[in-house]
Design an enzyme around this catalytic site. Structure first.
Site, PDB file in Angstrom:
ATOM      1  N   ASP A  37       1.099  -1.469  -0.006  1.00  0.00           N
ATOM      2  CA  ASP A  37       0.054  -0.029   0.037  1.00  0.00           C
ATOM      3  C   ASP A  37       0.572   1.633  -0.244  1.00  0.00           C
ATOM      4  OD1 ASP A  37       0.586  -0.420   2.346  1.00  0.00           O
ATOM      5  OD2 ASP A  37      -0.510   0.340   3.509  1.00  0.00           O
ATOM      6  N   GLU A  65      -0.194  -2.238   5.262  1.00  0.00           N
ATOM      7  CA  GLU A  65       0.293  -2.022   6.243  1.00  0.00           C
ATOM      8  C   GLU A  65      -0.174  -0.518   6.791  1.00  0.00           C
ATOM      9  OE1 GLU A  65       3.722  -0.642   8.704  1.00  0.00           O
ATOM     10  OE2 GLU A  65       3.595   0.326   6.816  1.00  0.00           O
TER      11      GLU A  65
END
Length: 427
Positions: A119, A177
């Site tokens: 991400d 994350e």
């Protein structure tokens, strides 16, 4: 000594060289188990990583150009799946975004998980590079593009030598994350990682020179918790404080006294940080605030320390407020656990890193007060989170709009992942 029966010219099995002493009369060849083949652990791994390097650069720049926020990594996931399919690697999708590829060796054995987060962050990129983000207000400013590209390149390498693997490698391309609750929990939720015997990962760091690697044992990234404290007093006129109970004064005293917990109650070798980041109170300059509300964060490296921290914070806040005739309501919300590297995996990582990069490349780093949801994987298996140098001459910090990396760090990550997989599975 081990005894095996096979052809006299068969000197290589599951990535391990064997040394012969001659055939016994009963036809059994006694052998001494030797070291792993240097050609595979060193020269061959480096050659394969070099061949995959341009691929890693190409994929990293695609990820960097097309960043997606946590739990929105749909295009990223599709791109990874497409590449896994091209390599002939089967996969599962335990969450709406993210994917786990599975490489099975020629022989059964242990199962190793290798994780990369995928991400990006809500940051407007300011770099003037050909691969600058095309998604307005979204940027890979923490190196997750390099993590994902490095793991795809590792997949290419391990898939090409899967006949030399005794066991299975699970390639964990993890979403979210940077978001809480974490993507790591989502990747574990369906049980696809329950059979892992170990899980490793890397994080590139712009503050470390390229070529360096840290595989220290013990706590490397902090655990976190949120602290919310509401102080209740009695409102009144600013010129007549004796008629009121000043929530601002009580709150200020609590903030100061909380710091004595760190300096006077905790062992220097087991530290913590208490930061109060916000304080809200009052409506006008001549009105004594009836309530004050503060929020803060805790950071610590011993997961067992949270109980003691919570007890101390409640005692200090409640008793300090009482000393000022006020009351305090305390809320502690646990966040991420600490990333604690397993001692045995650290020792194996150091051995692998010495063979691949030389002793001078191995460094020890300070513990990082940042958090990473990689810590959650320790509930399934021992973990090892390596730090790899990716510093550029400019070396902007992580989460900065001008953050970038030296892409050579990805080749080192591929070499480390492949070398560790061979050493761990074939050991």
């Amino acid at each position: 000594m081990v005894q095996v029966v096979f052809a006299p010219d068969h000197r290589y099995f599951c990535g391990i060289d064997y040394h012969y002493r001659g055939m016994r009369p009963d036809g059994i060849w006694p052998i001494l188990k030797g070291e792993r083949s240097n050609s595979m652990n060193d020269h061959e791994i480096k050659r394969l990583a070099e061949e995959a390097y341009n691929y890693a650069i190409e994929t990293r720049r695609w990820f960097h150009t097309h960043p997606e926020l946590s739990n929105q990594e749909h295009e990223t996931t599709s791109y990874i799946i497409d590449h896994l399919e091209q390599m002939g690697i089967p996969y599962v999708t335990p969450a709406p975004t993210g994917v786990i590829g599975v490489i099975r060796g020629s022989q059964p054995g242990k199962i190793l998980g290798i994780r990369a987060d995928i991400d990006a962050l809500p940051i407007q990129e300011l770099n003037d590079v050909p691969y600058c983000s095309q998604n307005d207000g979204v940027m890979h400013a923490c190196g997750h593009d390099a993590h994902a590209a490095g793991l795809l390149a590792t997949a290419k390498v391990l898939q090409s030598i899967r006949d030399k693997l005794c066991g299975t490698v699970k390639l964990i391309f993890q979403p979210a994350e940077e978001y809480f609750p974490s993507g790591a929990l989502a990747m574990m939720s369906a049980g696809d990682l329950d059979d892992c015997n170990a899980i490793i990962g890397v994080h590139v760091f712009s503050t470390m020179p390229v070529g360096e690697i840290c595989v220290d044992a013990g706590g490397k990234m902090a655990a976190s918790a949120s602290v919310n404290i509401r102080v209740k007093g009695k409102g009144g006129h600013g010129g007549m404080p004796h008629q009121a109970v000043d929530a601002v004064v009580a709150a200020a005293a609590i903030i100061m006294n909380l710091q004595t917990m760190v300096s006077r109650e905790l062992n220097l070798n087991n530290p913590a940080v208490v930061t109060v980041g916000t304080l809200s109170a009052g409506t006008a300059k001549n009105i004594i605030a009836q309530e004050a509300y503060m929020t803060g964060t805790l950071r610590y490296f011993d997961n067992d320390l949270i109980g003691r921290l919570e007890t101390s914070i409640r005692r200090i806040a409640e008793h300090t407020a009482e000393a000022y005739r006020a009351k305090a309501e305390v809320e502690i919300i646990p966040g991420l656990p600490a990333v604690v590297n397993d001692k045995n995996l650290s020792q194996l990582s150091e051995t692998v890193a010495k063979e691949l990069f030389g002793t001078a490349a191995i460094v020890s780093t300070e513990r990082n007060a940042g958090c990473d949801d990689f810590a959650y994987y320790s509930s399934k298996a021992p973990i090892l989170y390596a730090q790899i140098g990716a510093g550029t001459p400019e070396s902007y910090p992580h989460h900065n709009p001008r953050f970038d990396i030296d892409e050579r760090c990805m080749k080192q990550a591929v070499e480390y992942f492949a070398g560790f997989a061979l050493a761990y599975l074939n050991g």
